[in-house]
Design a protein around this motif. Structure first.
Motif, PDB file in Angstrom:
ATOM      1  N   GLY A 215       1.067   0.709  12.752  1.00  0.00           N
ATOM      2  CA  GLY A 215       0.681   1.970  12.121  1.00  0.00           C
ATOM      3  C   GLY A 215      -0.353   1.714  11.052  1.00  0.00           C
ATOM      4  N   SER A 216      -1.486   2.419  11.111  1.00  0.00           N
ATOM      5  CA  SER A 216      -2.519   2.255  10.096  1.00  0.00           C
ATOM      6  C   SER A 216      -2.021   2.833   8.779  1.00  0.00           C
ATOM      7  CB  SER A 216      -3.796   2.976  10.527  1.00  0.00           C
ATOM      8  OG  SER A 216      -3.570   4.371  10.558  1.00  0.00           O
ATOM      9  N   ASN A 217      -2.747   2.534   7.697  1.00  0.00           N
ATOM     10  CA  ASN A 217      -2.338   3.048   6.394  1.00  0.00           C
ATOM     11  C   ASN A 217      -2.271   4.564   6.383  1.00  0.00           C
ATOM     12  OD1 ASN A 217      -1.935   0.619   5.051  1.00  0.00           O
ATOM     13  ND2 ASN A 217      -4.091   0.420   4.511  1.00  0.00           N
ATOM     14  N   ILE A 218      -3.252   5.208   7.003  1.00  0.00           N
ATOM     15  CA  ILE A 218      -3.234   6.669   6.977  1.00  0.00           C
ATOM     16  C   ILE A 218      -2.076   7.225   7.792  1.00  0.00           C
ATOM     17  CG2 ILE A 218      -4.815   7.046   8.933  1.00  0.00           C
ATOM     18  CD1 ILE A 218      -5.977   9.369   7.170  1.00  0.00           C
ATOM     19  N   GLU A 219      -1.707   6.559   8.891  1.00  0.00           N
ATOM     20  CA  GLU A 219      -0.545   6.996   9.656  1.00  0.00           C
ATOM     21  C   GLU A 219       0.702   6.969   8.790  1.00  0.00           C
ATOM     22  OE1 GLU A 219       0.026   4.744  13.175  1.00  0.00           O
ATOM     23  OE2 GLU A 219      -1.945   5.194  13.989  1.00  0.00           O
TER      24      GLU A 219
ATOM     25  N   PHE B 202       0.811  -1.215   0.000  1.00  0.00           N
ATOM     26  CA  PHE B 202       0.000   0.000   0.000  1.00  0.00           C
ATOM     27  C   PHE B 202       0.847   1.269   0.000  1.00  0.00           C
ATOM     28  CE2 PHE B 202      -2.155   3.491   2.101  1.00  0.00           C
ATOM     29  CZ  PHE B 202      -3.345   3.540   1.409  1.00  0.00           C
ATOM     30  N   LEU B 203       1.734   1.427   0.973  1.00  0.00           N
ATOM     31  CA  LEU B 203       2.483   2.675   1.107  1.00  0.00           C
ATOM     32  C   LEU B 203       3.380   2.919  -0.092  1.00  0.00           C
ATOM     33  CD1 LEU B 203       3.168   5.140   2.816  1.00  0.00           C
ATOM     34  CD2 LEU B 203       4.982   3.806   3.893  1.00  0.00           C
TER      35      LEU B 203
ATOM     36  N   SER C  96       4.606   6.132  -4.752  1.00  0.00           N
ATOM     37  CA  SER C  96       5.023   6.111  -6.153  1.00  0.00           C
ATOM     38  C   SER C  96       4.012   6.831  -7.032  1.00  0.00           C
ATOM     39  CB  SER C  96       5.196   4.664  -6.624  1.00  0.00           C
ATOM     40  OG  SER C  96       5.513   4.610  -7.991  1.00  0.00           O
ATOM     41  N   PHE C  97       2.724   6.630  -6.750  1.00  0.00           N
ATOM     42  CA  PHE C  97       1.664   7.276  -7.529  1.00  0.00           C
ATOM     43  C   PHE C  97       1.699   8.788  -7.333  1.00  0.00           C
ATOM     44  CE2 PHE C  97      -2.598   8.565  -8.722  1.00  0.00           C
ATOM     45  CZ  PHE C  97      -2.859   7.775  -9.817  1.00  0.00           C
TER      46      PHE C  97
END
Length: 265
Positions: free
Chosen positions: A115-119, A83-84, A89-90
């Motif tokens: 750590g959550s994705n938003i973190e 995900f990160l 990259s995007f």
């Protein structure tokens, strides 16, 4: 023209993020990128139904933008990978200006540790990030809390904050959390005044709060004045090892019940 990225997992919180991102668009030149990240598109369990699943994901993304503004160009993207890494990259390759993400808030030990994705995005994104919790819209943002570090060499950061204030036609509440280890309140107020003058701020208030915990001090003040948003500046440490270190900004994102905006200095 703005290029806004909204990572999407089809949850209610991501729908709220999409609605807020749409509300942020101004002109037909603005572009919205709705992105779903699949861990591994070549996974054996996925590859057998790859085409059907991709089409279904695409249909869900289109459904989420049913209420979009006329003329705003919306792209639906499905990425493969972590995900990160995929999101960062995007942001770089597609020249994204802003990220809008929905947040569920704190969810227990697993996300506290990893750590959550938003973190992760908040800690590493090179562009501003909005963490959306509820049904905010741009007309509902009147008061923005801005915890200050009192540094006078961050013109780029403050230009973003002033731009944010202008976007929402809001009042800025400059806040300094005093943990009782050094300067007294009067000295800190003088420094906040110097800070505001240095960056030519307008329509603002100045407050010093005494609290041993920075996160709690910020959240208590935001609730006390019924703020609509908290604006935070992160340290800009993009090395992944820093995802395991304490972050006041990440804590605010996880625990605030209002909109949070972050920018990496």
């Amino acid at each position: 023209m703005k290029r806004i990225l909204v990572p999407c997992d089809f949850s209610l919180s991501s729908e709220k993020a999409i609605n807020f991102a749409i509300d942020l668009t101004d002109t037909a030149q603005d572009e919205l990128f709705l992105v779903n990240v699949i861990n591994d598109i070549n996974d054996s369990k996925f590859s057998t139904k790859q085409d059907a699943n991709l089409k279904e994901l695409g249909r869900k993304l289109i459904k989420l933008t049913y209420v979009r503004k006329p003329g705003v160009l919306i792209h639906h993207k499905i990425l493969s990978g972590r995900f990160l890494t995929s999101i960062l990259s995007f942001i770089e390759t597609d020249k994204i200006d802003l990220v809008v993400m929905g947040t569920h808030g704190s969810r227990g030990w697993g996300e506290y540790f990893m750590g959550s994705n938003i973190e992760k995005v908040v800690r590493t994104s090179p562009v501003p990030v909005f963490a959306v919790r509820g049904d905010q819209n741009r007309k509902s943002i009147h008061d923005i809390v801005f915890p200050c570090n009192l540094k006078l060499d961050q013109s780029e950061v403050l230009s973003k904050v002033k731009e944010l204030q202008k976007t929402f036609h809001s009042r800025l509440h400059l806040l300094r959390i005093h943990r009782g280890k050094s300067l007294n309140d009067i000295t800190l107020i003088d420094k906040l005044k110097e800070y505001a003058t240095h960056y030519q701020l307008s329509n603002y208030t100045i407050t010093v709060v005494n609290d041993a915990n920075v996160k709690d001090g910020i959240l208590h003040f935001a609730r006390e004045i019924n703020a609509d948003m908290i604006a935070m500046v992160t340290h800009g440490k993009r090395n992944l090892k820093h995802l395991f270190t304490e972050s006041t900004t990440a804590d605010i994102v996880n625990h605030a019940n209002i909109l949070v905006w972050t920018y990496s200095s």
